[in-house]
Design an enzyme around this catalytic site. Structure first.
Site, mmCIF file in Angstrom:
data_model
loop_
_atom_site.group_PDB
_atom_site.id
_atom_site.type_symbol
_atom_site.label_atom_id
_atom_site.label_comp_id
_atom_site.label_asym_id
_atom_site.label_seq_id
_atom_site.Cartn_x
_atom_site.Cartn_y
_atom_site.Cartn_z
ATOM 1 N N CYS A 88 -9.409 88.001 34.702
ATOM 2 C CA CYS A 88 -10.086 88.576 35.863
ATOM 3 C C CYS A 88 -9.618 90.001 36.156
ATOM 4 O O CYS A 88 -9.954 90.570 37.177
ATOM 5 C CB CYS A 88 -9.936 87.690 37.095
ATOM 6 N N HIS A 95 -30.211 119.905 24.672
ATOM 7 C CA HIS A 95 -28.849 119.397 24.840
ATOM 8 C C HIS A 95 -28.730 118.557 26.106
ATOM 9 O O HIS A 95 -28.213 117.438 26.098
ATOM 10 C CB HIS A 95 -27.872 120.576 24.873
ATOM 11 N N ASN A 99 -4.746 93.698 34.968
ATOM 12 C CA ASN A 99 -4.379 94.958 35.647
ATOM 13 C C ASN A 99 -2.862 95.006 35.798
ATOM 14 O O ASN A 99 -2.209 95.963 35.392
ATOM 15 C CB ASN A 99 -5.031 95.053 37.026
ATOM 16 N N ASP A 100 -2.323 93.944 36.369
ATOM 17 C CA ASP A 100 -0.868 93.915 36.524
ATOM 18 C C ASP A 100 -0.175 93.706 35.185
ATOM 19 O O ASP A 100 0.885 94.274 34.944
ATOM 20 C CB ASP A 100 -0.469 92.808 37.509
HETATM 21 C C1 PEP Z 1 -4.874 91.805 37.975
HETATM 22 O O1 PEP Z 1 -3.714 92.127 38.207
HETATM 23 O O2 PEP Z 1 -5.417 91.965 36.873
HETATM 24 C C2 PEP Z 1 -5.710 91.229 39.033
HETATM 25 C C3 PEP Z 1 -6.909 90.769 38.785
HETATM 26 O O3 PEP Z 1 -5.214 91.233 40.293
HETATM 27 P P1 PEP Z 1 -5.145 92.528 41.231
HETATM 28 O O4 PEP Z 1 -5.942 93.590 40.559
HETATM 29 O O5 PEP Z 1 -5.693 92.100 42.529
HETATM 30 O O6 PEP Z 1 -3.687 92.798 41.243
HETATM 31 MG MG MG Z 2 -2.750 91.341 39.990
#
Ligand code: PEP
Ligand code: MG
Length: 879
Positions: free
Chosen positions: A835, A458, A772-773
């Site tokens: 990004c 395992h 991300n934002d």
């Molecule tokens: C995002 O928001 O995806 C980004 C790349 O910027 P940060 O993570 O710096 O806010």
């Molecule tokens: Mg951002």
């Protein structure tokens, strides 16, 4: 027509994975090509889905169909469930569309009861046979109780240990038929005391319960974790395979084994595996007894071995991939119980794919599709520093079960591994053997060391799947789990002591051995060069330092897609100037601080342009969530007061004033420039001056800075910032009396920006999705806090994945697609990329390809993953 929920092995084929699961489809395929497979049937994945739709019940019509197939199986095999003369015993095993080794349940020897046992013994006078029958019986009761009724194996193991002690023997095999008979009745009594009713004797009831248990196991916690890690949707369900038993534990002319057609750790061609005489499959996998090497089987079972070798060749040629097989020899006759494309380490995967191309079995495109991009991660991880390793002497050796190097503090339980990791420690989990409940603890560990178990135990299988270093089967360790210590080579190791293990050689070292980054080349380079031929997406990197940028270039990055300029100020000597800037309360004070920052920025940008050698560099203007930068320690506040020429109280007041209730939605991104345009002026000067200098030094490069404005939600906001940038940039270029082109674009990371992308594209020269934002603001989940409640979302199946790690294609993805379309309508050649973290996640990369992005940008170590995922997306698209 109503759905068909059961298929005989003779009715299916390898293309029916979705319905029959991998195991069922391959059992059918092996049947079709004439291999010796005990003939049973598969209950489809749709029956599993129906079981959940019906509130975790197998409905009457499915049950009736299952019983029809039991009859068909009885006829084919000339044996009957519960029969006194010729009883049928079966195994019941799970098998999902994608293989999930060790995650779900298996029950062997089903169909036994007191009467069947008596009848079997009567039909065969050999005393050894009696022992075999009782051995099978006690195993069945134990497995059924554990897997189906969740009684827990430990109670049965205690009874076995007591019996061995009473009889003065060391191994299970030394127990006699009567001992095992006695154990079987003790086990039934244990069952009754725990469950409150008698052990079910009717084989059909046993079968019903076993099938239900397999369906139920699709939703067990370890399967859920495994699925999340391996991108396997919950909706797929598992199939169930019901197969007549063949007995590796019949006598000494029988046995059972597992084998690979190539080495799953290195990829080297040649049969490798393990075999146990007089045993059942679970004994090999559980690592309870140490098995013999497969080659030794040639002397013990020459005919079966010769046949097995042929089968291996045939299967590998048939599937054109490395096979992982389970088989049993019963009275010298070979039976195939399973074949699948074997799980392998990342190194082995590369070697096998390249070898198959060289052997003419696979095309380059197929080879690229054979590599799981997520596994590449393990190749890029550190190994031991060669010099330090040379100087170190191993204190013990086990099997090199999963390659890589690991060092850390010793812990003895999965729970401790998790707790210590949460406390920021690096740990090596040391166990007698691991079991599926240990999975989250194994994930939390740098490496895993076990006392028992072979290459297919395992610990070995699961660690390889996770890409975690593992040394298994170090029998020299004398373990004392209760007191959290063990002895090895005369030394006692306690919890918290440091240890280093090498998952390639199996060596174990005292103390910490430093590690170094991996280098990539050879097969890795070949696969990557093929991937680069096929992919359409460009791959850039998120890098803020020349060091990261160089690493990313080595790993194939074609540009920088995101330089977070605020990250350039994390170091101690720079942060003071940065703090001075954000805590300035007048324009003059801010300009003074900015003047200190300018030379740092310019030098950093020059170094980045140098590292990128003329490839594109996107510089994102300041976007600091202010709370990450303001000082909190007294000494720092005093220093800042001195720098600003203010009293400590005044500075405390300024810091207080910077406090925000929702910093992630606060005074950051382009909002900073709208309030303080001088920040954008300074950054533009730094970007343009650096570009002019580097361009002057390297006439053959085309340095074209891409200035990216963060957190834009409104065209006028973007235009305001852009005007500041363009005015400053053009003045700088004019003053230099040379030519330089540059672009000003925006991140699309606020839903409003995506919704009004046609407006924004009038002025923005490129788009880059900050997912991300964009994820944060589309869901309304704080990036900083979502971890606290996402666990509940997984438990309730509202989410199968973390939307911050894997792009939500339905919602966030829809916004992206809309923005790409709107942007192109206004500016047909607008350059679009991503990004956010998702730029390095394979399924998200595939989505980016599909919506027509030009590039993805990800952290340096994920660049190869993105290159491969992009190639796979393009190849699949063509198909
Ligand atoms: C995002 O928001 O995806 C980004 C790349 O910027 P940060 O993570 O710096 O806010
Ligand atoms: Mg951002």
């Amino acid at each position: 027509m109503s759905k068909k929920y059961c298929y005989l092995f003779s009715e299916g084929n390898a293309n029916m994975r979705e319905l029959l699961g991998g195991k069922g489809a391959n059992l059918a395929e092996m049947t079709n090509i004439g291999l010796p497979v005990p003939q049973g049937f598969t209950i489809t994945t749709e029956a599993c889905t129906q079981y959940y739709e019906d509130g975790r019940k197998i409905n009457d019509s499915i049950m009736a169909e299952i019983m029809q197939y039991v009859e068909k199986m009885e006829q084919i095999n000339g044996k009957k469930f519960g029969d006194k003369k010729n009883p049928l015993l079966v195994s019941v095993r799970s098998g999902a569309r994608a293989s999930m080794p060790g995650m779900m349940d298996t029950i062997l020897n089903l169909g036994l009861n007191d009467e069947v046992v008596e009848a079997m013994i009567k039909g065969n006078p050999d005393p050894k046979f009696k022992r075999f029958v009782y051995d099978s019986y006690r195993r069945f009761i134990q497995m059924f109780s554990d897997v189906v009724m969740e009684v827990g194996k430990k109670y049965f193991e205690q009874l076995i240990d007591q019996m061995k002690e009473k009889k003065g023997v060391k191994f299970d095999v030394e127990l006699t038929a009567d001992d095992l008979k006695e154990l079987a009745s003790q086990f039934k009594a244990e069952y009754k005391s725990k469950i409150g009713s008698d052990f079910p004797s009717d084989p059909k009831v046993q079968l019903y319960e076993a099938i239900r248990a397999v369906f139920r196991s699709w939703d067990n916690p370890r399967a859920n974790v495994y699925r999340r890690d391996n991108d396997i949707p919950y909706s797929w369900g598992t199939a169930v395979n019901v197969m007549p038993m063949v007995f590796g534990n019949l006598n000494d002319n029988s046995g059972t084994g597992v084998a690979f057609t190539r080495d799953p750790a290195t990829g080297a061609k040649g049969l490798m595996g393990e075999f146990l005489v007089n045993a059942q499959g679970e004994d090999v996998v559980a690592g309870v007894r140490t098995p013999m090497k497969i080659a030794e089987m040639a002397t013990r079972f020459p005919d079966a071995y010769a046949q097995f070798e042929k089968v291996c060749k045939l299967l590998e040629n048939h599937y054109r991939d490395m096979q992982d097989m389970e088989f049993t020899v019963e009275n010298g006759k070979l039976y195939m119980l399973q074949t699948r494309n074997g799980k392998r380490t990342a190194q082995a995967a590369l070697r096998i794919a390249c070898d198959l191309v060289d052997e003419g079995m696979r095309t380059e495109e197929e080879a690229v599709l054979m590599i799981d991009p997520r596994n590449l991660d393990t190749l890029l991880h550190p190994t031991f520093d060669a010099k330090a390793l040379k100087a170190a002497n191993p204190v013990g050796k086990g099997l090199g079960a999963s390659p890589g190097a690991a060092c850390g503090q010793i812990v003895f339980s999965a729970a401790d591994a998790e707790a210590w990791k949460a406390a920021g420690k690096k740990v090596v989990l040391v166990r007698l053997e691991t079991s599926p409940e240990d999975i989250t603890g194994m994930k939390a560990s740098q490496g895993i060391l076990t006392v028992r178990g072979g290459m297919t135990s395992h610990a070995a299988v699961v660690a390889r799947g996770m890409g975690t270093c593992c040394v298994s089967g170090c029998g020299d360790i004398v373990m004392d789990e209760e007191n959290k210590c063990f002895t090895l080579a005369g030394k006692t190791y306690k919890e918290g002591d440091y240890i280093s293990i090498d998952g390639s050689t199996g060596n174990i070292y005292d103390g910490l051995i430093p590690t170094v980054d991996a280098t990539v080349g050879g097969d890795f380079g070949r696969i990557m060069s093929w991937a680069d031929k096929f992919r359409k997406l460009k791959v850039r990197t998120n890098a803020d330092t020349p060091r990261d940028a160089k690493k990313a270039r080595e790993l194939g990055a074609e540009g920088i897609g995101l330089c977070r300029t605020e990250h350039m100020f994390f170091e101690a000597d720079r942060i003071a100037a940065f703090r001075e800037m954000i805590c300035s309360d007048t324009k003059e004070a801010r300009e003074k601080a900015l003047a200190k920052i300018l030379p740092y920025q310019q030098a950093d940008f020059e170094a980045l342009y140098e590292a990128l050698e003329g490839n594109p560099v996107t510089i994102r203007f300041l976007d600091p969530p202010l709370h990450e930068f303001v000082p909190t320690e007294d000494a720092e506040i005093r220093q800042l007061a001195k720098d600003l020429g203010k009293s400590v109280e005044e500075v405390r007041g300024i810091i207080q004033g910077l406090h925000e209730s929702n910093p992630m939605m606060g005074h950051r991104g382009c909002r900073l420039t709208v309030t303080y345009p001088e920040i954008a002026v300074m950054q533009t000067k730094a970007v343009i001056r650096a570009a002019l200098n580097v361009q002057a030094k390297h006439k053959d490069w085309k340095v074209c800075p891409e200035i990216m404005i963060p957190l834009v939600g409104e065209l006028k906001e973007f235009k305001y910032v852009k005007e500041v940038v363009v005015k400053t940039a053009d003045e700088e270029i004019a003053a230099s009396k040379t030519k330089l082109t540059y672009q000003v674009g925006t991140m699309i990371e606020i839903p409003r920006a995506a919704l009004t992308a046609d407006e924004i594209a009038k002025d923005a020269e490129f788009f880059c999705f900050g997912t991300n934002d964009l994820t944060q603001m589309t869901f309304g989940f704080s990036r900083d806090d979502a971890g606290k409640f996402l666990g509940a979302y997984y438990d309730t199946k509202i989410f199968e994945n973390d939307p911050f790690a894997k792009l939500d294609q339905v919602g966030v993805g829809k916004l992206m697609k809309m923005a790409v379309t709107l942007g192109h309508e206004v500016r047909p050649n607008i350059h679009c990329g991503i990004c956010g973290e998702h730029g390095g996640d394979p399924t998200s990369v595939e989505f980016c390809h599909r919506i027509g992005l030009d590039y993805v940008s990800c952290s340096p170590f994920r660049v190869p993953i993105a290159r491969l995922a992009a190639a796979q997306a393009a190849i699949k698209d063509r198909k």
